[in-house]
Design a protein around this motif. Sequence first.
Motif, PDB file in Angstrom:
ATOM      1  N   THR A 130       5.542  11.445   0.185  1.00  0.00           N
ATOM      2  CA  THR A 130       6.348  10.332  -0.317  1.00  0.00           C
ATOM      3  C   THR A 130       5.671   9.012   0.010  1.00  0.00           C
ATOM      4  O   THR A 130       6.004   8.359   1.012  1.00  0.00           O
ATOM      5  N   PRO A 131       4.730   8.585  -0.840  1.00  0.00           N
ATOM      6  CA  PRO A 131       4.094   7.289  -0.593  1.00  0.00           C
ATOM      7  C   PRO A 131       5.070   6.155  -0.883  1.00  0.00           C
ATOM      8  O   PRO A 131       6.036   6.326  -1.633  1.00  0.00           O
ATOM      9  N   LYS A 132       4.828   5.044  -0.279  1.00  0.00           N
ATOM     10  CA  LYS A 132       5.668   3.853  -0.473  1.00  0.00           C
ATOM     11  C   LYS A 132       4.813   2.765  -1.124  1.00  0.00           C
ATOM     12  O   LYS A 132       3.591   2.746  -0.972  1.00  0.00           O
ATOM     13  N   VAL A 133       5.476   1.874  -1.825  1.00  0.00           N
ATOM     14  CA  VAL A 133       4.787   0.722  -2.397  1.00  0.00           C
ATOM     15  C   VAL A 133       4.164  -0.065  -1.245  1.00  0.00           C
ATOM     16  O   VAL A 133       4.812  -0.320  -0.237  1.00  0.00           O
ATOM     17  N   GLY A 134       2.884  -0.384  -1.392  1.00  0.00           N
ATOM     18  CA  GLY A 134       2.163  -1.102  -0.343  1.00  0.00           C
ATOM     19  C   GLY A 134       1.252  -0.206   0.472  1.00  0.00           C
ATOM     20  O   GLY A 134       0.358  -0.684   1.165  1.00  0.00           O
ATOM     21  N   ASP A 135       1.477   1.131   0.422  1.00  0.00           N
ATOM     22  CA  ASP A 135       0.592   2.063   1.127  1.00  0.00           C
ATOM     23  C   ASP A 135      -0.787   2.038   0.481  1.00  0.00           C
ATOM     24  O   ASP A 135      -0.944   1.700  -0.685  1.00  0.00           O
ATOM     25  N   LYS A 136      -1.780   2.472   1.235  1.00  0.00           N
ATOM     26  CA  LYS A 136      -3.145   2.566   0.728  1.00  0.00           C
ATOM     27  C   LYS A 136      -3.278   3.843  -0.107  1.00  0.00           C
ATOM     28  O   LYS A 136      -2.769   4.899   0.255  1.00  0.00           O
ATOM     29  N   PHE A 137      -3.937   3.733  -1.248  1.00  0.00           N
ATOM     30  CA  PHE A 137      -4.170   4.884  -2.129  1.00  0.00           C
ATOM     31  C   PHE A 137      -5.085   5.880  -1.421  1.00  0.00           C
ATOM     32  O   PHE A 137      -6.125   5.531  -0.882  1.00  0.00           O
ATOM     33  N   ASP A 138      -4.683   7.148  -1.398  1.00  0.00           N
ATOM     34  CA  ASP A 138      -5.471   8.231  -0.799  1.00  0.00           C
ATOM     35  C   ASP A 138      -5.753   9.264  -1.882  1.00  0.00           C
ATOM     36  O   ASP A 138      -4.847   9.990  -2.302  1.00  0.00           O
ATOM     37  N   PRO A 139      -6.990   9.362  -2.346  1.00  0.00           N
ATOM     38  CA  PRO A 139      -7.295  10.301  -3.426  1.00  0.00           C
ATOM     39  C   PRO A 139      -7.069  11.774  -3.053  1.00  0.00           C
ATOM     40  O   PRO A 139      -6.996  12.623  -3.935  1.00  0.00           O
ATOM     41  N   ASN A 140      -6.940  12.060  -1.759  1.00  0.00           N
ATOM     42  CA  ASN A 140      -6.667  13.435  -1.323  1.00  0.00           C
ATOM     43  C   ASN A 140      -5.197  13.818  -1.494  1.00  0.00           C
ATOM     44  O   ASN A 140      -4.860  14.999  -1.473  1.00  0.00           O
ATOM     45  N   GLN A 141      -4.328  12.807  -1.639  1.00  0.00           N
ATOM     46  CA  GLN A 141      -2.895  13.077  -1.763  1.00  0.00           C
ATOM     47  C   GLN A 141      -2.247  12.402  -2.959  1.00  0.00           C
ATOM     48  O   GLN A 141      -1.121  12.728  -3.297  1.00  0.00           O
ATOM     49  N   HIS A 142      -2.950  11.454  -3.558  1.00  0.00           N
ATOM     50  CA  HIS A 142      -2.363  10.680  -4.660  1.00  0.00           C
ATOM     51  C   HIS A 142      -3.201  10.820  -5.927  1.00  0.00           C
ATOM     52  O   HIS A 142      -4.408  10.995  -5.855  1.00  0.00           O
TER      53      HIS A 142
END
Length: 185
Positions: A130-142
């Motif tokens: 559950t990423p939140k707005v403002g989190d850093k993009f992680d290509p392993n999970q997003h």
Amino acid sequence: MAEPRDEEFLDDPEAVEAEAYEAEMEEIDSEEAEIEALRAERDSFKDKFMRALADAENSRKRADKQRREAENYGGAKLSRDILPVYDNLTRALDAAGEKTEENAALLEGIELTMRELVNTFRKHGIEPITPKVGDKFDPNQHEAMFEAPVPGTKSGEIIQVSAEGFMLHDRLLRPAQVGVSSNQG
């Protein structure tokens, strides 16, 4: 020197003793050769036994690992197929808006269904990402669904979450679908 005749040989105790000693030495050499052959055969069998034992242990470990993987990840296809149900229940809760007297029973039913689904997921090792707005993009999970320049954000920051992702134990079942900022400043 001439060969002794049988009578002379029988009369000479030293010759008889030498002959017996020589025969005994030949027998000892023969026995030692036989013992060495048996030792070599024993060592060969021991080596084959140890290799077979190691192969059996490796096979057991491999089968155990495959069993654990099948137990943990065998339901991955079914799990992926059920994720849209979760997404639809989430959308239904979002679309219903505020709880009112008219929709209270419906919302409660959807919430109970959603809770049961999440409990079943957890029981089987499925955890939401559950990423939140403002989190850093992680290509392993997003998974970036789009990029857009949004004022006040940094490049690579999540600006919108379209769908949650899920992990099955330590493997990615589905990446979270997100929008990412493309600001260069």
